[in-house]
Write a protein that holds these residues in place. Sequence first.
Motif, short mmCIF file in Angstrom:
data_model
loop_
_atom_site.label_atom_id
_atom_site.label_comp_id
_atom_site.label_asym_id
_atom_site.label_seq_id
_atom_site.Cartn_x
_atom_site.Cartn_y
_atom_site.Cartn_z
N LYS A 1 0.86 -1.18 0.00
CA LYS A 1 0.00 0.00 0.00
C LYS A 1 0.90 1.23 0.00
O LYS A 1 2.01 1.20 0.50
CB LYS A 1 -0.92 0.02 1.22
CG LYS A 1 -0.20 0.17 2.53
CD LYS A 1 -1.17 0.23 3.69
CE LYS A 1 -0.39 0.38 4.98
NZ LYS A 1 -1.19 0.35 6.14
N GLN B 1 1.44 5.17 1.21
CA GLN B 1 0.99 6.04 2.29
C GLN B 1 1.55 7.43 2.09
O GLN B 1 2.67 7.59 1.62
CB GLN B 1 1.46 5.54 3.66
CG GLN B 1 0.74 4.34 4.17
CD GLN B 1 1.14 4.02 5.59
OE1 GLN B 1 2.11 4.54 6.12
NE2 GLN B 1 0.38 3.15 6.22
N GLU C 1 -2.26 8.88 5.54
CA GLU C 1 -3.38 8.54 4.65
C GLU C 1 -2.94 7.51 3.61
O GLU C 1 -1.78 7.48 3.22
CB GLU C 1 -3.87 9.78 3.89
CG GLU C 1 -4.39 10.87 4.77
CD GLU C 1 -4.87 12.07 3.97
OE1 GLU C 1 -4.70 12.08 2.73
OE2 GLU C 1 -5.40 12.99 4.59
N ILE C 2 -3.89 6.71 3.19
CA ILE C 2 -3.70 5.89 2.00
C ILE C 2 -4.33 6.68 0.87
O ILE C 2 -5.54 6.91 0.88
CB ILE C 2 -4.35 4.50 2.16
CG1 ILE C 2 -3.71 3.76 3.34
CG2 ILE C 2 -4.20 3.71 0.86
CD1 ILE C 2 -4.36 2.43 3.65
N PHE D 1 -6.12 8.31 -2.24
CA PHE D 1 -7.29 7.97 -3.05
C PHE D 1 -8.26 7.02 -2.34
O PHE D 1 -9.00 6.29 -2.98
CB PHE D 1 -6.88 7.41 -4.42
CG PHE D 1 -5.85 8.26 -5.10
CD1 PHE D 1 -6.17 9.53 -5.57
CD2 PHE D 1 -4.55 7.81 -5.23
CE1 PHE D 1 -5.20 10.32 -6.17
CE2 PHE D 1 -3.58 8.60 -5.83
CZ PHE D 1 -3.92 9.85 -6.30
N THR D 2 -8.19 7.02 -0.99
CA THR D 2 -9.15 6.25 -0.18
C THR D 2 -9.63 7.15 0.95
O THR D 2 -9.15 8.28 1.11
CB THR D 2 -8.52 4.99 0.44
OG1 THR D 2 -7.62 5.39 1.49
CG2 THR D 2 -7.79 4.16 -0.59
N ASP D 3 -10.53 6.64 1.78
CA ASP D 3 -10.99 7.36 2.96
C ASP D 3 -10.21 6.96 4.21
O ASP D 3 -10.55 7.39 5.31
CB ASP D 3 -12.48 7.07 3.21
CG ASP D 3 -13.37 7.65 2.13
OD1 ASP D 3 -12.94 8.63 1.50
OD2 ASP D 3 -14.47 7.11 1.92
N TYR D 4 -9.17 6.14 4.10
CA TYR D 4 -8.48 5.58 5.26
C TYR D 4 -7.37 6.50 5.74
O TYR D 4 -6.52 6.94 4.96
CB TYR D 4 -7.93 4.19 4.92
CG TYR D 4 -9.00 3.28 4.38
CD1 TYR D 4 -10.21 3.13 5.05
CD2 TYR D 4 -8.82 2.62 3.17
CE1 TYR D 4 -11.20 2.31 4.54
CE2 TYR D 4 -9.80 1.79 2.66
CZ TYR D 4 -11.00 1.65 3.35
OH TYR D 4 -11.98 0.85 2.84
N TYR D 5 -7.36 6.76 7.04
CA TYR D 5 -6.38 7.67 7.63
C TYR D 5 -6.18 7.35 9.11
O TYR D 5 -6.97 6.64 9.72
CB TYR D 5 -6.84 9.14 7.50
CG TYR D 5 -8.04 9.45 8.37
CD1 TYR D 5 -7.85 9.97 9.65
CD2 TYR D 5 -9.33 9.20 7.93
CE1 TYR D 5 -8.95 10.24 10.46
CE2 TYR D 5 -10.42 9.48 8.73
CZ TYR D 5 -10.22 9.99 10.00
OH TYR D 5 -11.29 10.25 10.80
N SER E 1 -9.43 0.07 6.90
CA SER E 1 -10.06 -1.02 6.17
C SER E 1 -9.61 -2.29 6.89
O SER E 1 -8.77 -2.25 7.79
CB SER E 1 -9.60 -1.05 4.71
OG SER E 1 -8.30 -1.57 4.61
N SER F 1 -5.76 -2.50 6.41
CA SER F 1 -4.82 -1.42 6.73
C SER F 1 -4.40 -1.49 8.20
O SER F 1 -5.20 -1.76 9.07
CB SER F 1 -5.41 -0.06 6.40
OG SER F 1 -6.53 0.21 7.18
#
Length: 136
Positions: free
Chosen positions: A40, A42, A64-65, A67-71, A99, A102
Amino acid sequence: MKQFLIAILILFSFEANAQLDFLQGTWQGLKVNMGQANNKGQAIWFDFNIDKASKKLTGDARVEIPFTDYYALKIINGKVISKNEIEFEDAMFGNKKNSVRSYWCLLKGKLIYNEETGYLTGTFTSPDCRSEIGKI
């Protein structure tokens, strides 16, 4: 002649104020990993201050990853260990969105101030993710 002397004084005062003080002010930056061992990418945005009197560093980071909503939000603590070198480590702040795949690695490392460029650069490792190493 008087105007010439005033212009010289103004020029010298700007020259003195243009120099950066490594131990003063706010430092901000962005570090991007793409294609780490965990497959992934970051992006890490950090923002910290150095207290000149105590030589302690405090701040925060957002990982953050892209282009995703994950942080994840982290705090950063550290100290000045020499004339131009800082040690730091981060810890989870509490707010995060994951996710199933993650995992947010903690980081620790060193930054060195380059007087010519005015930038901090360095390296980091992770005490809990062995494959997480890199440069900032």
